[in-house]
Design a protein around this motif. Structure first.
Motif, mmCIF file in Angstrom:
data_model
loop_
_atom_site.group_PDB
_atom_site.id
_atom_site.type_symbol
_atom_site.label_atom_id
_atom_site.label_comp_id
_atom_site.label_asym_id
_atom_site.label_seq_id
_atom_site.Cartn_x
_atom_site.Cartn_y
_atom_site.Cartn_z
ATOM 1 N N PHE A 142 -17.255 6.862 -22.233
ATOM 2 C CA PHE A 142 -16.445 7.834 -21.085
ATOM 3 C C PHE A 142 -16.286 6.636 -19.911
ATOM 4 O O PHE A 142 -17.345 6.472 -19.279
ATOM 5 C CB PHE A 142 -17.317 8.809 -20.300
ATOM 6 C CG PHE A 142 -17.420 10.322 -21.406
ATOM 7 C CD1 PHE A 142 -16.562 11.230 -21.311
ATOM 8 C CD2 PHE A 142 -18.525 10.123 -22.505
ATOM 9 C CE1 PHE A 142 -16.636 12.319 -21.921
ATOM 10 C CE2 PHE A 142 -18.581 11.106 -23.236
ATOM 11 C CZ PHE A 142 -17.772 12.349 -23.217
ATOM 12 N N VAL A 143 -15.117 6.213 -19.921
ATOM 13 C CA VAL A 143 -14.826 4.922 -19.301
ATOM 14 C C VAL A 143 -14.196 5.096 -18.035
ATOM 15 O O VAL A 143 -13.082 5.661 -17.859
ATOM 16 C CB VAL A 143 -13.902 3.869 -20.238
ATOM 17 C CG1 VAL A 143 -13.333 2.829 -19.376
ATOM 18 C CG2 VAL A 143 -14.858 3.436 -21.353
ATOM 19 N N ASP A 144 -14.719 4.780 -16.859
ATOM 20 C CA ASP A 144 -14.273 5.083 -15.306
ATOM 21 C C ASP A 144 -13.118 3.908 -15.108
ATOM 22 O O ASP A 144 -13.336 2.834 -15.451
ATOM 23 C CB ASP A 144 -15.345 4.953 -14.596
ATOM 24 C CG ASP A 144 -16.268 5.992 -14.276
ATOM 25 O OD1 ASP A 144 -16.372 6.877 -15.206
ATOM 26 O OD2 ASP A 144 -16.875 6.142 -13.181
ATOM 27 N N GLY A 145 -12.145 4.395 -14.532
ATOM 28 C CA GLY A 145 -11.131 3.497 -13.946
ATOM 29 C C GLY A 145 -11.650 2.583 -12.907
ATOM 30 O O GLY A 145 -12.486 2.891 -12.321
ATOM 31 N N ASN A 146 -10.973 1.329 -12.551
ATOM 32 C CA ASN A 146 -11.260 0.612 -11.473
ATOM 33 C C ASN A 146 -11.066 1.247 -10.221
ATOM 34 O O ASN A 146 -10.637 2.292 -10.015
ATOM 35 C CB ASN A 146 -10.333 -0.595 -11.412
ATOM 36 C CG ASN A 146 -11.191 -1.764 -10.697
ATOM 37 O OD1 ASN A 146 -12.230 -1.826 -10.794
ATOM 38 N ND2 ASN A 146 -10.253 -2.747 -10.049
ATOM 39 N N THR A 147 -11.717 0.522 -9.098
ATOM 40 C CA THR A 147 -11.609 0.908 -7.778
ATOM 41 C C THR A 147 -12.175 2.578 -7.502
ATOM 42 O O THR A 147 -11.386 3.422 -7.197
ATOM 43 C CB THR A 147 -10.094 0.725 -7.234
ATOM 44 O OG1 THR A 147 -9.728 -0.520 -7.455
ATOM 45 C CG2 THR A 147 -10.237 1.115 -5.450
ATOM 46 N N TYR A 148 -13.175 2.712 -7.922
ATOM 47 C CA TYR A 148 -14.055 4.170 -7.927
ATOM 48 C C TYR A 148 -13.403 5.130 -8.552
ATOM 49 O O TYR A 148 -12.989 6.176 -8.461
ATOM 50 C CB TYR A 148 -13.867 4.373 -6.387
ATOM 51 C CG TYR A 148 -14.966 3.606 -5.314
ATOM 52 C CD1 TYR A 148 -16.131 3.827 -5.308
ATOM 53 C CD2 TYR A 148 -14.267 2.228 -5.204
ATOM 54 C CE1 TYR A 148 -16.977 3.034 -4.584
ATOM 55 C CE2 TYR A 148 -15.161 1.324 -4.458
ATOM 56 C CZ TYR A 148 -16.579 1.759 -4.029
ATOM 57 O OH TYR A 148 -17.340 0.931 -3.316
ATOM 58 N N ALA A 149 -12.889 4.628 -9.832
ATOM 59 C CA ALA A 149 -12.289 5.488 -10.915
ATOM 60 C C ALA A 149 -11.244 6.110 -10.581
ATOM 61 O O ALA A 149 -11.017 7.412 -10.999
ATOM 62 C CB ALA A 149 -13.566 6.627 -11.275
ATOM 63 N N MET A 150 -10.261 5.409 -10.148
ATOM 64 C CA MET A 150 -9.228 5.872 -9.469
ATOM 65 C C MET A 150 -7.789 5.045 -9.840
ATOM 66 O O MET A 150 -6.597 5.540 -9.907
ATOM 67 C CB MET A 150 -8.932 6.212 -8.037
ATOM 68 C CG MET A 150 -10.077 7.043 -7.420
ATOM 69 S SD MET A 150 -9.978 7.255 -5.798
ATOM 70 C CE MET A 150 -10.274 5.816 -5.129
ATOM 71 N N VAL A 186 -13.008 8.507 -24.044
ATOM 72 C CA VAL A 186 -12.364 9.226 -23.001
ATOM 73 C C VAL A 186 -12.187 8.471 -21.777
ATOM 74 O O VAL A 186 -13.499 7.657 -21.210
ATOM 75 C CB VAL A 186 -13.362 10.564 -22.826
ATOM 76 C CG1 VAL A 186 -12.630 11.415 -21.712
ATOM 77 C CG2 VAL A 186 -13.368 11.414 -24.168
ATOM 78 N N TYR A 187 -11.418 8.396 -20.992
ATOM 79 C CA TYR A 187 -11.064 7.808 -19.848
ATOM 80 C C TYR A 187 -11.313 8.663 -18.728
ATOM 81 O O TYR A 187 -10.796 9.916 -18.523
ATOM 82 C CB TYR A 187 -9.480 7.101 -19.687
ATOM 83 C CG TYR A 187 -9.484 5.878 -20.571
ATOM 84 C CD1 TYR A 187 -9.745 4.468 -20.403
ATOM 85 C CD2 TYR A 187 -9.228 6.345 -21.847
ATOM 86 C CE1 TYR A 187 -9.690 3.613 -21.220
ATOM 87 C CE2 TYR A 187 -9.369 5.079 -22.882
ATOM 88 C CZ TYR A 187 -9.555 3.972 -22.558
ATOM 89 O OH TYR A 187 -9.644 2.800 -23.347
ATOM 90 N N VAL A 215 -4.653 9.972 -24.888
ATOM 91 C CA VAL A 215 -6.352 9.955 -24.898
ATOM 92 C C VAL A 215 -6.796 11.266 -23.931
ATOM 93 O O VAL A 215 -6.080 11.517 -22.913
ATOM 94 C CB VAL A 215 -6.727 8.818 -24.611
ATOM 95 C CG1 VAL A 215 -6.285 7.715 -25.529
ATOM 96 C CG2 VAL A 215 -6.362 8.145 -23.122
ATOM 97 N N PRO A 216 -8.227 11.432 -24.196
ATOM 98 C CA PRO A 216 -8.417 12.831 -23.276
ATOM 99 C C PRO A 216 -9.018 12.042 -21.846
ATOM 100 O O PRO A 216 -9.117 10.852 -21.734
ATOM 101 C CB PRO A 216 -9.836 12.973 -23.859
ATOM 102 C CG PRO A 216 -9.698 12.576 -25.495
ATOM 103 C CD PRO A 216 -8.955 11.304 -25.245
#
Length: 516
Positions: A261-269, A283-284, A326-327
């Motif tokens: 479960f991979v978070d996006g950059n800049t606080y998962a945004m 999963v992103y 992707v999910p």
């Protein structure tokens, strides 16, 4: 400097916990599902089980337990500072006893049973790397860390709940915030390869330990990374992308089955620096907080314009996932809630909270429309955001409430501050003066650019420096406490001693049942 061994448990004999339930919370029904969890995997835009059936994960993060945060349990500043201050006041042995007992009570069989009774199916477990790693002995992985995580994974498995292992802090801090527990407002993790190597080492150990466990839905390698380094396309996150690729290879060499479960950059945004090719079985993850659910912004009124803005915010964050089929997992979201104490009256608090629940319902409907899995923030705290919260009349809250009130009045915790009017006369002239020393074209150069100049200053001055000073005041409240008294304080976090935020929990129950 932090006393780095303070996360190690001396293995105290622990007193038994009685299983009785408060009239506030009521008795616990049977778990929502009798089917044992099965290993999950990614299939196109879906998360599926071994039978190929779609699984939508719906749950909450149990922050404050294996990764403490100031607004969740009431201290000021950063967890490692809080622990060091408590150790100096109480002595290392009694301080460790208190934290061991607090963790024990924070999430137990009773909590898992209640959570499952709502029809929810997944607990996200935020983890502080210091439970596993000593900065002064970085090559050794502590077995005590596995015992702490195993206890939560096992109790969730008993109630057929999935768990997601979330590395909420890494050495040096992967973001600029208090919850990465670096003690700084700079993400040093991205500046030293040896710190990045240590996080890979920890994930290799976790993968080895949990491979084949069907109750673990997957691994969340980094919570809310914020990498300032730009990729070739000009967007921030170059080193994050490279680290994710390294981490994925390292985990897959040991555990080829669990989802990442991979978070996006800049606080998962922000996914703009992410490559064209996605990682396999991944999963992103976004985090989807709305400022409409906080006291420092306009409030949610359910207008067409607000609902459109909520939808647009979500669409922007998931654009990458949609383009790659992707999910999506929304790893954190949720409003905060008012109390009579900070709203002025029970009636006013109820009116505010009705709007916050309205916002939550609108967000949940958006996620349902797109089949997005989610994990609300937060399961348990001292009364600001949690599904369950410590009783205000408990020994713990009676002890620390005056400190919490003072801390809020001083504006020291970003997440827990209702307003900043009490310190406006101190900080406004100070920040205005500082701002004037920086030419206007350069005031928005510092990353993350989503924060203005004032926000960058207050993070350093209030949330690092002044919060560390305030932490000593809290620690002094515990001076001279015996183990029996410390056990009573820690037990304030036990489920039987907590209250439920019923309107919130009923909303989640209805959504889990498809009736929202």
């Amino acid at each position: 400097m932090p006393n780095h061994h303070l996360f190690t448990s001396p293995n105290y004999p622990l007193p038994p916990i009685t299983k009785q339930h408060s009239p506030t919370m009521g008795s616990i029904p049977a778990s929502g599902s009798s089917d044992p969890c099965k290993m999950l995997r990614v299939d196109g835009s879906r998360i599926v089980n071994a039978a190929g059936e779609t699984v939508i994960l719906k749950g909450a993060g149990v922050g404050g337990c294996l990764n403490m945060e100031n607004f969740i349990t009431g201290y000021a500043g950063h967890e490692h500072e809080h622990r060091a201050q408590m150790a100096e006041v109480l002595g290392e042995a009694r301080s460790q006893f208190f934290f061991d007992r607090l963790i024990h009570h924070f999430f137990s069989d009773d909590d898992a049973a209640y959570f499952a009774s709502l029809g929810l199916n997944c607990i996200r477990i935020p983890i502080n790397h210091r439970h596993f790693m000593d900065d002064m002995n970085p090559s050794t992985i502590r077995p005590e860390g596995f015992k702490l995580v195993d206890r939560i994974v096992d109790v969730c498995a008993k109630h057929n709940l999935y768990t997601i292992l979330d590395l909420h802090t890494v050495p040096g801090g992967q973001n600029q915030d208090w919850h990465s527990d670096s003690g700084l407002s700079r993400a040093m993790f991205w500046e030293f390869k040896d710190l990045q190597d240590r996080a890979i080492q920890l994930w290799e150990a976790l993968a080895e330990h949990y491979k084949g466990n069907p109750y673990v839905a997957g691994y969340n390698p980094l919570n809310e990374p914020a990498d300032p380094y730009k990729a070739t396309n000009g967007h921030h996150g170059a080193r994050l992308v490279a680290w994710y690729e390294r981490c994925e290879r390292a985990i897959r060499a040991i555990d080829p089955d669990h989802i990442l479960f991979v978070d996006g950059n800049t606080y998962a945004m922000d996914f703009r620096a992410f490559p064209e090719k996605t990682l396999p079985n991944t999963v992103y993850a976004i985090h989807d907080y709305s400022m409409l659910g906080f006291p420092i912004s306009e409030q949610y009124e359910g207008t067409d314009a607000q609902n459109k803005a909520l939808r647009q915010q979500l669409d922007r964050k998931v654009e990458y996932m949609r383009s790659k089929n992707v999910p999506v997992w929304n790893g954190e979201f949720g409003p905060v809630y008012a109390s009579a104490q900070n709203a002025g009256s029970e009636m006013e608090a109820a009116a505010i909270n009705a709007k916050r629940i309205g916002l939550l319902r609108a967000q949940l409907k958006n996620y349902a429309a797109d089949s997005i899995s989610w994990s609300i923030w937060l399961y348990k705290d001292i009364g600001y955001q949690g599904m369950v919260y410590v009783d205000p009349s408990s020994p713990y809250m009676k002890l620390i409430q005056p400190f919490v009130d003072k801390k809020q009045a001083l504006g020291l915790d970003f997440w827990g501050v209702v307003n900043k009017e009490g310190v406006k006369h101190l900080y406004e002239p100070f920040v205005n003066g500082l701002r004037e020393t920086v030419p206007e074209p350069f005031r928005n150069k510092k990353y993350p650019k989503i924060w203005n100049f004032d926000r960058h200053v207050e993070r350093v001055v209030r949330e690092c420096l002044m919060s560390e000073y305030a932490g000593w005041e809290l620690a002094e409240l515990f001076r001279g406490k015996t183990e029996e008294e410390l056990e009573e304080l820690a037990a304030s976090f036990a489920f039987k001693n907590c209250k439920g935020r019923e309107q919130l929990n009923e909303t989640l129950r209805l959504d889990a049942a498809g009736k929202l």
